[in-house]
Design a protein around this motif. Structure first.
Motif, PDB file in Angstrom:
ATOM      1  N   ARG A  55       0.833  -1.195   0.000  1.00  0.00           N
ATOM      2  CA  ARG A  55       0.000   0.000   0.000  1.00  0.00           C
ATOM      3  C   ARG A  55       0.875   1.254   0.000  1.00  0.00           C
ATOM      4  N   VAL A  56       1.960   1.242   0.761  1.00  0.00           N
ATOM      5  CA  VAL A  56       2.875   2.381   0.803  1.00  0.00           C
ATOM      6  C   VAL A  56       3.525   2.592  -0.568  1.00  0.00           C
ATOM      7  N   ALA A  57       3.926   1.497  -1.231  1.00  0.00           N
ATOM      8  CA  ALA A  57       4.533   1.607  -2.559  1.00  0.00           C
ATOM      9  C   ALA A  57       3.551   2.187  -3.572  1.00  0.00           C
ATOM     10  N   ALA A  58       2.300   1.723  -3.510  1.00  0.00           N
ATOM     11  CA  ALA A  58       1.286   2.242  -4.429  1.00  0.00           C
ATOM     12  C   ALA A  58       1.033   3.726  -4.174  1.00  0.00           C
ATOM     13  N   ALA A  59       0.968   4.110  -2.892  1.00  0.00           N
ATOM     14  CA  ALA A  59       0.744   5.519  -2.562  1.00  0.00           C
ATOM     15  C   ALA A  59       1.911   6.383  -3.026  1.00  0.00           C
ATOM     16  N   THR A  60       3.136   5.855  -2.902  1.00  0.00           N
ATOM     17  CA  THR A  60       4.317   6.600  -3.345  1.00  0.00           C
ATOM     18  C   THR A  60       4.250   6.900  -4.834  1.00  0.00           C
ATOM     19  N   THR A  61       3.911   5.885  -5.620  1.00  0.00           N
ATOM     20  CA  THR A  61       3.819   6.061  -7.076  1.00  0.00           C
ATOM     21  C   THR A  61       2.720   7.045  -7.440  1.00  0.00           C
ATOM     22  N   TYR A  62       1.573   6.889  -6.787  1.00  0.00           N
ATOM     23  CA  TYR A  62       0.419   7.736  -7.101  1.00  0.00           C
ATOM     24  C   TYR A  62       0.711   9.204  -6.790  1.00  0.00           C
ATOM     25  N   VAL A  63       1.265   9.470  -5.599  1.00  0.00           N
ATOM     26  CA  VAL A  63       1.511  10.853  -5.187  1.00  0.00           C
ATOM     27  C   VAL A  63       2.662  11.457  -5.991  1.00  0.00           C
ATOM     28  N   PHE A  64       3.602  10.632  -6.438  1.00  0.00           N
ATOM     29  CA  PHE A  64       4.686  11.160  -7.277  1.00  0.00           C
ATOM     30  C   PHE A  64       4.127  11.809  -8.532  1.00  0.00           C
ATOM     31  N   PHE A  65       3.249  11.098  -9.227  1.00  0.00           N
ATOM     32  CA  PHE A  65       2.662  11.666 -10.443  1.00  0.00           C
ATOM     33  C   PHE A  65       1.793  12.873 -10.112  1.00  0.00           C
ATOM     34  N   ALA A  66       1.080  12.812  -8.976  1.00  0.00           N
ATOM     35  CA  ALA A  66       0.225  13.936  -8.579  1.00  0.00           C
ATOM     36  C   ALA A  66       1.044  15.171  -8.227  1.00  0.00           C
ATOM     37  N   SER A  67       2.302  15.000  -7.828  1.00  0.00           N
ATOM     38  CA  SER A  67       3.165  16.131  -7.471  1.00  0.00           C
ATOM     39  C   SER A  67       4.028  16.594  -8.631  1.00  0.00           C
ATOM     40  N   CYS A  68       4.509  15.643  -9.431  1.00  0.00           N
ATOM     41  CA  CYS A  68       5.479  15.970 -10.473  1.00  0.00           C
ATOM     42  C   CYS A  68       4.846  16.756 -11.620  1.00  0.00           C
ATOM     43  N   LEU A  69       3.697  16.299 -12.120  1.00  0.00           N
ATOM     44  CA  LEU A  69       3.090  16.965 -13.274  1.00  0.00           C
ATOM     45  C   LEU A  69       2.711  18.411 -12.975  1.00  0.00           C
ATOM     46  N   LEU A 129      -0.743  11.695 -20.764  1.00  0.00           N
ATOM     47  CA  LEU A 129       0.350  12.596 -21.124  1.00  0.00           C
ATOM     48  C   LEU A 129       1.342  11.903 -22.055  1.00  0.00           C
ATOM     49  N   VAL A 130       1.665  10.652 -21.740  1.00  0.00           N
ATOM     50  CA  VAL A 130       2.587   9.894 -22.591  1.00  0.00           C
ATOM     51  C   VAL A 130       1.958   9.639 -23.960  1.00  0.00           C
ATOM     52  N   ALA A 131       0.686   9.252 -23.961  1.00  0.00           N
ATOM     53  CA  ALA A 131       0.010   8.920 -25.220  1.00  0.00           C
ATOM     54  C   ALA A 131      -0.090  10.130 -26.143  1.00  0.00           C
ATOM     55  N   PHE A 132      -0.488  11.285 -25.596  1.00  0.00           N
ATOM     56  CA  PHE A 132      -0.660  12.464 -26.454  1.00  0.00           C
ATOM     57  C   PHE A 132       0.686  13.092 -26.822  1.00  0.00           C
ATOM     58  N   SER A 133       1.696  12.909 -25.989  1.00  0.00           N
ATOM     59  CA  SER A 133       3.036  13.346 -26.403  1.00  0.00           C
ATOM     60  C   SER A 133       3.509  12.515 -27.590  1.00  0.00           C
ATOM     61  N   ALA A 134       3.161  11.221 -27.579  1.00  0.00           N
ATOM     62  CA  ALA A 134       3.514  10.357 -28.710  1.00  0.00           C
ATOM     63  C   ALA A 134       2.730  10.741 -29.962  1.00  0.00           C
ATOM     64  N   LEU A 135       1.473  11.155 -29.782  1.00  0.00           N
ATOM     65  CA  LEU A 135       0.674  11.580 -30.936  1.00  0.00           C
ATOM     66  C   LEU A 135       1.251  12.820 -31.603  1.00  0.00           C
ATOM     67  N   ALA A 136       1.964  13.643 -30.835  1.00  0.00           N
ATOM     68  CA  ALA A 136       2.541  14.867 -31.407  1.00  0.00           C
ATOM     69  C   ALA A 136       3.770  14.591 -32.251  1.00  0.00           C
ATOM     70  N   VAL A 137       4.370  13.404 -32.111  1.00  0.00           N
ATOM     71  CA  VAL A 137       5.590  13.087 -32.859  1.00  0.00           C
ATOM     72  C   VAL A 137       5.357  13.096 -34.369  1.00  0.00           C
ATOM     73  N   LEU A 160      11.645  15.541 -20.412  1.00  0.00           N
ATOM     74  CA  LEU A 160      10.612  16.553 -20.226  1.00  0.00           C
ATOM     75  C   LEU A 160      10.459  17.429 -21.464  1.00  0.00           C
ATOM     76  N   ARG A 161      11.547  17.619 -22.206  1.00  0.00           N
ATOM     77  CA  ARG A 161      11.475  18.468 -23.402  1.00  0.00           C
ATOM     78  C   ARG A 161      10.673  17.839 -24.533  1.00  0.00           C
ATOM     79  N   GLN A 162      10.268  16.605 -24.388  1.00  0.00           N
ATOM     80  CA  GLN A 162       9.431  15.961 -25.406  1.00  0.00           C
ATOM     81  C   GLN A 162       7.943  16.254 -25.198  1.00  0.00           C
ATOM     82  N   ILE A 163       7.604  16.915 -24.097  1.00  0.00           N
ATOM     83  CA  ILE A 163       6.195  17.190 -23.782  1.00  0.00           C
ATOM     84  C   ILE A 163       5.756  18.472 -24.481  1.00  0.00           C
ATOM     85  N   PRO A 164       4.712  18.435 -25.287  1.00  0.00           N
ATOM     86  CA  PRO A 164       4.184  19.673 -25.884  1.00  0.00           C
ATOM     87  C   PRO A 164       3.637  20.595 -24.802  1.00  0.00           C
TER      88      PRO A 164
END
Length: 643
Positions: free
Chosen positions: A7-21, A202-210, A439-443
């Motif tokens: 549960r701690v590992a799952a929370a770590t991953t989830y909050v990372f994306f919620a903080s990083c983006l 975010l990954v999918a639409f960044s790929a669509l921009a290629v 990060l520079r690949q993100i539109p």
């Protein structure tokens, strides 16, 4: 145990994306607002480094800190003032952080955080809607700027491509965010899509921009994120040594920095305290005591450190802080009977929620925990009719009091309170600052889409937003709000009082938002937000009764079941929620009813059919009768062959 660490590992991953983006998005906004003096590198460094400090030294390790929209707005106004006065921005901003840290230190020393108890839903929801409005403003402004990136037809092409990608990204995020409510796919896959839908999109639409970029060689279409390597950033070229440049600020402006410093202190005092309060809700099963004063002291140190290191200051962020707590929730033991005394410790009352799904249903458990995390726990006191008498029980038990029956089941849950999840996610955010080539690949348009998504995602559950929709609801359709589970204030508070309370909030929201458009003077907007706290305490009680304020400004979400026929009569609800008669009174009403009662009417090959509703007794009789009839029919057939 093993389940707890998972549960701690799952929370770590989830909050990372919620903080990083959001950190990346705020960094891009800061880069434009400060002309490159601050940007994505600085935001990621501040979020990661100060997150480590909070996780290691903070009194409430569940609290998540990061750069937030209000401080970006404050720094924008500070940059405008510094440019106008010819001041070095980072050293002057550092002096502002010094004064803010001193103010926060004084607030902690004099136990000012005791006033956190006065922060009510009235101020919190107004602040939340203001942030949503500012998010949407940033999104719209950013997408408009996409049409100015480039020259001639290339600018138009960049704008159109960016608009399509951003709208698609927002739509995908909204759809994936509701994956838990889907009826297809497995429960674990729906949960995965709901929790990580935004980074996946975010990954999918960044790929669509290629392909678009490949089709336009030599052109950056669509425009992509500008974030340098850490070694090439302004922070590495001297920003980290901002403390050594404090003497570059004239003495007069050292004291002028007291103004933004005081405003930052007020903003952080309110925002940080509210975030901490929501991260340690007792309804979620948090057992560790609060540490508001100590965290305020730690926050003073973090604000000072950020200013002297040339980084934007951080504070407790929403919704990451309560989402972190929610992600750490798990069951502690099977259901047991609940005593009549209130749940203590790690136990949370999920009265009536447990009975809506079969035992052991993982999807049902997710819904129960989701309801608990938002405070959507059924009321334990009977509704009061407008005359003051208890209303008829809305759960199908007539006028009997729920307390007279055997206590319902209680689902004990616990929160895995530890420091590792906050520590690990902050460390990964810090590491992302050194992954600038990725990060520079993100539109950039997807970052504006991220702002729009954060704005829209923050609206559900905000009662001010719900009451705003109530104001524009057709009076003939209001009764439908009572046909399902609803907030009790719809029954206990007369509609004109609901209208008045909502208009007061909207007036304050409009005034606060208008201040942000006053140029440098807009830096004062946090003061008006803070002023809503004494306004709620001293002015609103003169305008509304305590009974009405109790339900309109309840700390918890207080829901009740659909209204019964007895309730309509006992509470006099027909006055404000009139129900239509059995026969349509006008052609327009007839057409509306036909639109609701007819299915399959489309421009394709759909078959036009009128809906029919079979009573439950008839269905039950058919279901049992068919089975009995099949068995009985076999006997009669066997006997019919005899003479």
């Amino acid at each position: 145990g093993r389940a707890g660490w998972l549960r701690v590992a799952a929370a770590t991953t989830y909050v990372f994306f919620a903080s990083c983006l959001p950190a990346v998005a705020f960094g891009e906004q800061l880069r434009r607002e400060t002309r490159g003096q601050l940007g994505g590198v600085e935001c990621l460094l501040a979020t990661g480094a100060m997150g480590l400090v909070q996780a290691l030294l903070g009194g409430q390790p569940l609290l998540i800190v990061g750069v937030a929209e209000p401080i970006v707005l404050v720094y924008h106004f500070m940059f405008e003032f510094a440019e106008r006065q010819g001041l070095p921005f980072l050293p002057w901003a550092a002096w502002g952080c010094v004064w803010a840290a001193a103010a926060l230190l004084a607030l902690a020393a004099f136990n000012a955080c005791d006033l956190v108890a006065s922060f009510s839903r009235f101020s919190g929801e107004l602040f939340g809607l203001l942030i949503a409005l500012l998010f949407m403003q940033v999104a719209v402004k950013g997408l408009v700027d996409e049409f100015r990136a480039g020259e001639g037809p290339w600018a138009l092409l960049n704008g159109c491509a960016s608009l399509v990608l951003a709208l698609g990204f927002v739509a995908a995020c909204l759809v994936l965010a509701g994956a838990r409510r889907w009826r297809f796919l497995r429960g674990w896959l729906r949960a995965l899509l709901a929790d990580y839908g935004t980074p996946l999109a975010l990954v999918a639409f960044s790929a669509l921009a290629v392909p678009i970029q490949s089709a336009t060689p030599g052109r950056d279409l669509p425009q992509r994120l500008e974030i340098p390597d850490v070694a090439d950033s302004g922070w590495a070229r001297g920003g980290y040594a901002t403390a050594s440049r404090l003497g570059d600020v004239p003495p007069a402006h050292v004291f002028s920095a007291m103004v933004p410093g005081a405003i930052i202190a007020v903003l952080f005092y309110f925002d940080h305290s509210v975030s901490s309060k929501l991260a340690q809700q007792r309804d979620l099963g948090v057992r560790k005591p609060s540490a508001y004063h100590y965290d305020c002291l730690c926050h003073a140190g973090m604000t000072l450190a950020c200013g002297l290191l040339g980084l934007p200051p951080v504070n407790g962020v929403l919704p990451q802080a309560p989402l972190h707590t929610k992600a750490l929730v798990s069951r502690s033991s099977p259901l047991r009977k609940r005593s009549k005394s209130k749940a203590k410790g790690s136990e949370v009352s999920l009265v009536s929620l447990a009975g809506r799904t079969p035992p052991g249903d993982g999807d049902g458990e997710a819904r129960r925990l989701e309801a608990a995390s938002s405070g959507e726990v059924p009321a334990e006191r009977p509704l009061q009719a407008r005359g003051g008498a208890p209303a008829a029980h809305a759960h199908g038990h007539g006028h009997e009091d729920e307390d007279e029956h055997e206590p319902p089941a209680l689902q004990p849950i616990l929160v895995h309170e530890q420091r590792f999840s906050g520590l690990l996610q902050s460390a990964v955010v810090l590491a992302v600052a050194f992954a600038s080539p990725v990060l520079r690949q993100i539109p950039t348009c997807l970052l504006w889409g991220q702002f729009a998504f954060m704005a829209l995602e923050s609206l559900p559950g905000n009662q001010l937003w719900e009451r705003m929709q109530l104001l524009v609801t057709d009076p003939r359709k209001r009764y439908r709000l009572l046909d399902g589970e609803h907030n009790i204030y719809l029954e206990t508070v007369p509609f004109p009082r609901i209208l008045g309370f909502t208009l007061v909030q909207l007036a304050l929201l409009g005034a606060t938002y208008a201040i942000t458009w006053l140029g440098v003077a807009g830096i004062a907007f946090p003061l008006l937000i803070m002023a809503t706290v004494p306004f709620r305490a001293f002015v609103l009680p003169r305008l509304f009764s305590s009974e009405h304020l109790r339900d309109l400004d309840a700390e918890e979400v207080d829901l009740t079941a659909p209204v019964t026929s007895d309730d309509w009569r006992a509470e006099g609800l027909d006055r404000f929620y009139s129900r239509p008669g059995p026969v349509a009174s006008t052609d327009r009403e007839l057409q509306e009813r036909l639109a609701e009662e007819v299915t399959g009417a489309g421009f394709g090959v759909g078959l036009l059919q009128v809906k029919h509703r079979t009573p439950r007794d008839t269905v039950r009789r058919r279901a049992t009768g068919d089975k009995d009839g099949a068995e009985g029919g076999g006997g009669e057939a066997a006997g019919s062959g005899e003479p």
